[in-house]
Design a protein around this motif. Structure first.
Motif, PDB file in Angstrom:
ATOM      1  N   ASP A  56       8.479  13.285  -0.286  1.00  0.00           N
ATOM      2  CA  ASP A  56       8.891  13.159   1.099  1.00  0.00           C
ATOM      3  C   ASP A  56       7.753  12.112   1.520  1.00  0.00           C
ATOM      4  O   ASP A  56       7.123  12.647   2.213  1.00  0.00           O
ATOM      5  CB  ASP A  56       8.962  14.277   1.867  1.00  0.00           C
ATOM      6  N   ALA A  57       7.177  12.147   0.775  1.00  0.00           N
ATOM      7  CA  ALA A  57       5.669  11.004   0.764  1.00  0.00           C
ATOM      8  C   ALA A  57       5.736   9.765   1.776  1.00  0.00           C
ATOM      9  O   ALA A  57       6.884   9.075   1.333  1.00  0.00           O
ATOM     10  CB  ALA A  57       5.307  10.310   0.008  1.00  0.00           C
ATOM     11  N   ASP A  58       5.394  10.327   2.855  1.00  0.00           N
ATOM     12  CA  ASP A  58       5.043   8.801   4.252  1.00  0.00           C
ATOM     13  C   ASP A  58       4.420   7.415   3.299  1.00  0.00           C
ATOM     14  O   ASP A  58       4.926   6.167   3.703  1.00  0.00           O
ATOM     15  CB  ASP A  58       4.201   8.639   5.453  1.00  0.00           C
ATOM     16  N   GLU A  79      14.779  -0.364  -3.151  1.00  0.00           N
ATOM     17  CA  GLU A  79      16.317  -0.765  -3.735  1.00  0.00           C
ATOM     18  C   GLU A  79      16.930   0.646  -4.370  1.00  0.00           C
ATOM     19  O   GLU A  79      17.650   1.923  -3.950  1.00  0.00           O
ATOM     20  CB  GLU A  79      17.199  -1.123  -5.469  1.00  0.00           C
ATOM     21  N   ALA A  80      16.159   1.485  -5.186  1.00  0.00           N
ATOM     22  CA  ALA A  80      16.984   2.903  -6.070  1.00  0.00           C
ATOM     23  C   ALA A  80      16.606   3.916  -4.662  1.00  0.00           C
ATOM     24  O   ALA A  80      17.033   4.888  -4.363  1.00  0.00           O
ATOM     25  CB  ALA A  80      16.338   3.567  -7.215  1.00  0.00           C
ATOM     26  N   LEU A  81      15.402   4.185  -3.988  1.00  0.00           N
ATOM     27  CA  LEU A  81      15.236   4.840  -3.083  1.00  0.00           C
ATOM     28  C   LEU A  81      15.983   4.776  -2.130  1.00  0.00           C
ATOM     29  O   LEU A  81      16.497   5.609  -0.955  1.00  0.00           O
ATOM     30  CB  LEU A  81      14.093   4.896  -2.469  1.00  0.00           C
ATOM     31  N   TYR A  88      12.265   2.726   1.989  1.00  0.00           N
ATOM     32  CA  TYR A  88      10.509   2.878   2.157  1.00  0.00           C
ATOM     33  C   TYR A  88      10.488   0.648   2.246  1.00  0.00           C
ATOM     34  O   TYR A  88      11.336   0.093   1.546  1.00  0.00           O
ATOM     35  CB  TYR A  88      10.552   2.977   0.606  1.00  0.00           C
ATOM     36  N   TYR A  89       9.088   0.642   2.097  1.00  0.00           N
ATOM     37  CA  TYR A  89       8.923  -1.018   2.585  1.00  0.00           C
ATOM     38  C   TYR A  89       7.918  -1.519   1.405  1.00  0.00           C
ATOM     39  O   TYR A  89       7.281  -0.155   1.110  1.00  0.00           O
ATOM     40  CB  TYR A  89       8.627  -1.322   3.756  1.00  0.00           C
ATOM     41  N   LEU A  98       2.150  -0.223  -4.428  1.00  0.00           N
ATOM     42  CA  LEU A  98       2.301   0.714  -2.461  1.00  0.00           C
ATOM     43  C   LEU A  98       3.854   0.760  -1.776  1.00  0.00           C
ATOM     44  O   LEU A  98       4.641  -0.302  -2.599  1.00  0.00           O
ATOM     45  CB  LEU A  98       1.239   0.167  -1.755  1.00  0.00           C
ATOM     46  N   LEU A  99       3.648   1.179  -1.738  1.00  0.00           N
ATOM     47  CA  LEU A  99       5.225   2.526  -0.828  1.00  0.00           C
ATOM     48  C   LEU A  99       4.715   2.153   0.401  1.00  0.00           C
ATOM     49  O   LEU A  99       3.905   3.458   0.596  1.00  0.00           O
ATOM     50  CB  LEU A  99       5.814   2.978  -1.588  1.00  0.00           C
TER      51      LEU A  99
END
Length: 363
Positions: A56-58, A79-81, A88-89, A98-99
């Motif tokens: 649940d990381a930002d 895409e997997a997330l 996520y970006y 980085l995400l």
């Protein structure tokens, strides 16, 4: 009497109007070496995505992004997330990645990958009204002098006599470009701090911390009596950065926080062993942060197996480090780090925000 009461109540209202209201928000940072972007272990890529979701990381800082077969790892993992219900970006990077849960307003290459000797990237984003600058680092794996100290060459891992002279260790260590990369980060991050951003750095540094090679540990873990001011951690400390794990667990004896070499049970032992006759367990994965008004640290957790590799064998650790085992597959020979940061924001109220009283205070 009535006038005195009116004055007291009025002063109270004025004080209330201009007082600060506190709002606490939290964010999580995950540092994750994904071992050749999840390809070493079968179905490793999906396991990496599952672990990110569970965290649940930002913000996620990744090490060993490879973009194999001309693919874009950033697109594949986003895409997997997304298929797992998480947005996520990201942006294209090499070696480290980085995400962010929040749209990225700026991104840059701070230290470009050259001859596979490490990289640093940066993103800028905003959560609420607070900007963040998040950096990811996968530093030079060559000239790993903490192996030389333990009797293995830090470039080819051939057995040698342990290098126990401190000056010699530092010369070997400085033959890497890890310090060059971190100097570049420190310079770049000063601009972000001046702009009022929270600065976070996560990464696999391929170098231990001076907070772990201390007087208390000099006769443990094949340190051979050495107290070493390892360059990267010393540079970051002098620049004001905090080591999240050591902030939470300052004692390297009781909480060594080993992150490598981790025991990956589904992988043959020979692929996990770097120095078969040495104790090369160390903490080389970090989440660093710059102090910021209202920012604190509540929890830091290691995510990975309970086991490590010690003198060429699989062992179960008996330390009191907080370790959460992987959700499913263990996908890497490193352990991940998850840090939780509360941020207290002070919201100023103006007198215009206070509704007028429906009735007079007195008659």
């Amino acid at each position: 009497m009535k006038k005195s009461l009116f004055t007291t109540v009025l002063l109270f209202i004025i004080t209330l109007c201009f007082s600060s209201c506190q709002k606490t928000e939290t964010f999580k940072v995950l540092q994750f070496n994904i071992w050749q972007e999840g390809t070493v272990v079968e179905n490793g890529f999906d396991a990496v995505a599952d672990e990110i979701v569970r965290s649940d990381a930002d913000f996620v800082t990744l090490s060993e992004v490879r973009n194999y077969h001309n693919t874009r790892f950033c697109d594949r993992i986003v895409e997997a997330l997304q298929k797992r219900g998480q947005t996520y970006y990201s942006f294209y990077t090499e070696d480290s990645g980085l995400l962010s849960r929040y749209p990225i307003s700026d991104s840059s290459t701070v230290y470009p990958l050259n001859d596979d000797r490490g990289s640093i990237y940066r993103l800028v984003t905003k959560k609420g009204d607070q900007e963040f600058a998040v950096y990811t680092a996968h530093l030079d794996y060559r000239n790993c002098a903490y192996y030389d100290a333990r009797g293995y060459d830090g470039n080819n891992w051939n057995k040698i006599e342990p290098v126990t002279n401190l000056d010699s260790i530092l010369v070997l260590n400085r033959a890497s470009v890890r310090d060059d990369a971190i100097a570049r980060f420190i310079k770049e991050a000063e601009k972000d701090k001046a702009a009022g951003r929270i600065v976070i750095l996560g990464g696999d540094f391929n170098e231990p911390s001076h907070l772990d090679w201390t007087e208390a540990t000099k006769d443990m873990r094949d340190h051979y009596g050495l107290v070493v001011p390892w360059d990267v951690s010393v540079m970051l400390e002098k620049a004001g950065y905090k080591d999240s794990y050591r902030e939470k667990y300052p004692d390297p004896v009781t909480h060594p926080g080993f992150t490598c070499p981790a025991d990956c049970p589904d992988i043959a032992l020979k692929k996990l062993v770097w120095s078969p006759e040495a104790d090369d367990r160390d903490r080389i994965d970090f989440i660093m942060y710059s102090p910021f008004n209202g920012l604190s640290l509540t929890d830091v957790t290691i995510i990975g197996p309970k086991g490590d590799i010690l003198r060429g064998e699989r062992i179960i650790e008996e330390t009191v480090d907080p370790v959460i085992e992987p959700l499913g597959l263990c996908t890497t020979d490193h352990k991940a780090i998850l840090a939780n940061f509360p941020l207290i924001r002070h919201l100023k109220k103006s007198i215009k925000q206070i509704k007028p009283l429906a009735k007079p205070l007195y008659r």
